[in-house]
Scaffold this active site. Structure first.
Site, PDB file in Angstrom:
ATOM      1  CD  GLN A  96     -48.638  75.289 -14.964  1.00  0.00           C
ATOM      2  OE1 GLN A  96     -48.238  74.694 -15.547  1.00  0.00           O
ATOM      3  NE2 GLN A  96     -49.400  76.397 -15.335  1.00  0.00           N
ATOM      4  CG  HIS A 151     -51.732  75.895  -9.186  1.00  0.00           C
ATOM      5  ND1 HIS A 151     -53.064  76.690  -9.324  1.00  0.00           N
ATOM      6  CD2 HIS A 151     -51.482  75.747 -10.213  1.00  0.00           C
ATOM      7  CE1 HIS A 151     -53.482  76.562 -10.585  1.00  0.00           C
ATOM      8  NE2 HIS A 151     -52.363  76.257 -11.416  1.00  0.00           N
TER       9      HIS A 151
END
Ligand SMILES: O=P(O)(O)O[C@H]1O[C@H](CO)[C@@H](O)[C@H](O)[C@H]1O
Ligand SMILES: O=P(O)(O)O[C@H]1O[C@H](CO)[C@@H](O)[C@H](O)[C@H]1O
Lengths: 350, 350
Positions: free
Chosen positions: A167, A165
């Protein structure tokens, strides 16, 4: 004795940050008896029912993730920045200045599986991530001056979840780093009538000694002023202000070079290579109405490992108090990266 | 809702560095499932025959340490800076600037025993360290523009040897951090006819909310613009340019406050508290002939621990790419430190 940049200590100027880095090549010779990192976790399950980033799972705040099959974007459950926050009073004392900070923090999962990383995703899957980045920059850029897309990869880079992932922290203010780059690039542009990083890349393409990879649209290189041992920069060959300005073919070639560069990184120490990376391009929000032609889009990678999967470079004492210092030279780092295979070490025996 | 600096995100200005820190107090509420540090080694032998810093031992370069009984100073066996290094040619291209870097790197052992740290040394022993610091600043300051005294404590701060010691890197150039502090303090001095940090300390002594400890001569506080969770600054109450300018009684009271503050640090998480610390004062070398009255001597402590002995703050992605960000507020940190005992947890049951 005549000066040899590969052997003698010297300072190099970073024109983007307007500061200096101390290069000490001979320091590679010293023995290391200090801290040894725990190697990164390698046996991550494809789906962990307790991991709040996996499809279908419930997050700490009670929200349930959809059964996503590609990327998945949501607002951070513990955002550092808030869309609505009370505004501090203007302080009269210049030693106690306080300013409002509004914004939002989002998380984007790259893939439904936890046991995969960007370099092992397909080109189509990476392309989807790139398209999402562009979309996010447009969406949040309508409201906010700066949209910081970044990925912390690996536990030693403070990444608290192994699921792939990145951000996005978008803010009402221009943060420190982009503020400096905004100024330095503008000063250069006024003087030379050409964007600093466009000129820089042209020169590096001639010099060649710090190039690692290139394709039709992109150059991956170790900047002359790199601080981290294997710090690199990824820059388009043409003048691009923001990630959403990339054409269809530039996005495809970005997916291609990203897959190769991240594979080389993993191959360097045969480990999922930890780093912080992020995109810097022209600011957004009200800056969209200003002339930002001095900006050139670029991604930076800051990886901490120095000698092996378990021995990192510490940016401590002297670096915190005085000046950043590096051991191997940018040219030595580029040479090492260039010579690494483009097939991922985990896929080698397939 | 009205603004509450202890609860709402905001930016604070650092007048010494001329940049901003993002303060996000509500972030302390988020759970932590990330990297956990190995607790620092606690059972260090008093003398280790293989440790190159112990008295009487042979170092990797074949030199034998004396049987020192107090402090011991020597030139680093693998110095980053060299006294004689060939000088690079002046570069014509502003994107590829290179500058000479001459200097020396020294190591000072604080004590003959490996199983002791500064807070557990006697006041006399700490005073000896302070006198040595002053001596070194005078000696190396004759030749070099900047003498950086610093201590990296703890393996997570890149300290490669548990024996109590500090380092001294002296250089022909003014490094980045002092260059900025030189400028900001000078600008303030020209405007206010008074040194920035002298004014700042007076104001903090009135406000009190960020004070941790004080004695006749010294103030220990969490600066308004602190970045690291428990970052602090140690400043004299009178105007002092360089460490050698401290009087006899100011050196004694420095030993006293250092012992107390380092004890509080260790008591915070009941662990030998890791940090990088160092001294910043007026530059030396040719700067000795210039007016440096805008400078005020100060020590800074940058400790990484956030929640416990094993959970640290990571300065990664957003911090590297955008702006430094902290979770608990400086006032909350000061309050915590203030309430800790001044007796070392290891000596409690004696
Ligand atoms: O010389 P040491 O203690 O082995 O090294 C430590 O401090 C130096 C100065 O801050 C850093 O450059 C190194 O990365 C760190 O590991
Ligand atoms: O939000 P995460 O991934 O848990 O947190 C990580 O990245 C943040 C942004 O760079 C940092 O402020 C944190 O210190 C780090 O642990």
């Amino acid at each position: 004795m005549s000066f040899d940049s590969q052997d003698h200590p010297h300072l190099r100027y970073n024109p983007l940050k307007d500061d200096w880095v101390l290069v000490c090549p001979h320091r590679m010779k010293r023995p290391w008896a200090g801290h040894v990192e725990k190697p990164e976790e390698e046996d991550i399950p494809s789906h962990d029912p307790k991991n709040p980033l996996c499809p279908g799972n419930t997050r700490p705040n009670g929200k349930v993730n959809p059964d996503y099959e590609s990327t998945f974007l949501f607002t951070n459950d513990f955002p550092a920045l808030l869309e609505e926050a009370p505004v501090p009073d203007q302080s009269e004392d210049e030693l106690f200045q306080c300013k409002e900070a509004k914004g939002t923090c989002q998380v984007m999962c790259f893939h439904p599986r936890s046991d995969i990383t960007l370099p092992r995703m397909t080109l189509d899957e990476i392309r989807t991530v790139i398209d999402k980045w562009a979309e996010i920059n447009v969406d949040l850029g309508k409201k906010y001056s700066w949209v910081q897309l970044f990925e912390n990869r690996g536990a030693i880079m403070g990444c608290s979840n192994p699921h792939p992932h990145c951000q996005i922290w978008a803010s009402s203010f221009l943060p420190n780093e982009p503020t400096v780059k905004h100024r330095t690039q503008r000063e250069y542009y006024i003087k030379h009538k050409s964007p600093m990083l466009v000129d820089y890349v042209k020169k590096e393409l001639n010099k060649k000694e710090r190039l690692v990879l290139e394709n039709e649209d992109w150059v991956w290189l170790v900047p002359y002023w790199a601080v981290w041992p294997y710090e690199t920069m990824l820059v388009p060959k043409t003048h691009i202000l923001r990630i959403e300005d990339l054409t269809d073919s530039q996005r495809n070639s970005l997916a291609d070079i990203m897959k190769k560069l991240l594979t080389k990184y993993d191959n360097l120490f045969q480990v999922s290579f930890p780093y912080s990376m992020g995109w810097h391009g022209a600011p957004t929000g009200s800056y969209m109405e200003e002339d930002c032609n001095h900006w050139q889009l670029h991604a930076v990678y800051y990886p901490p490992l120095l000698r092996s999967a378990t021995v990192r470079k510490f940016m401590v004492g002297y670096e915190m108090l005085a000046t950043q210092q590096r051991d191997l030279t940018p040219e030595q780092a580029a040479e090492k990266l260039k010579n690494l295979p483009e097939i991922h070490y985990k896929d080698e025996n397939k």
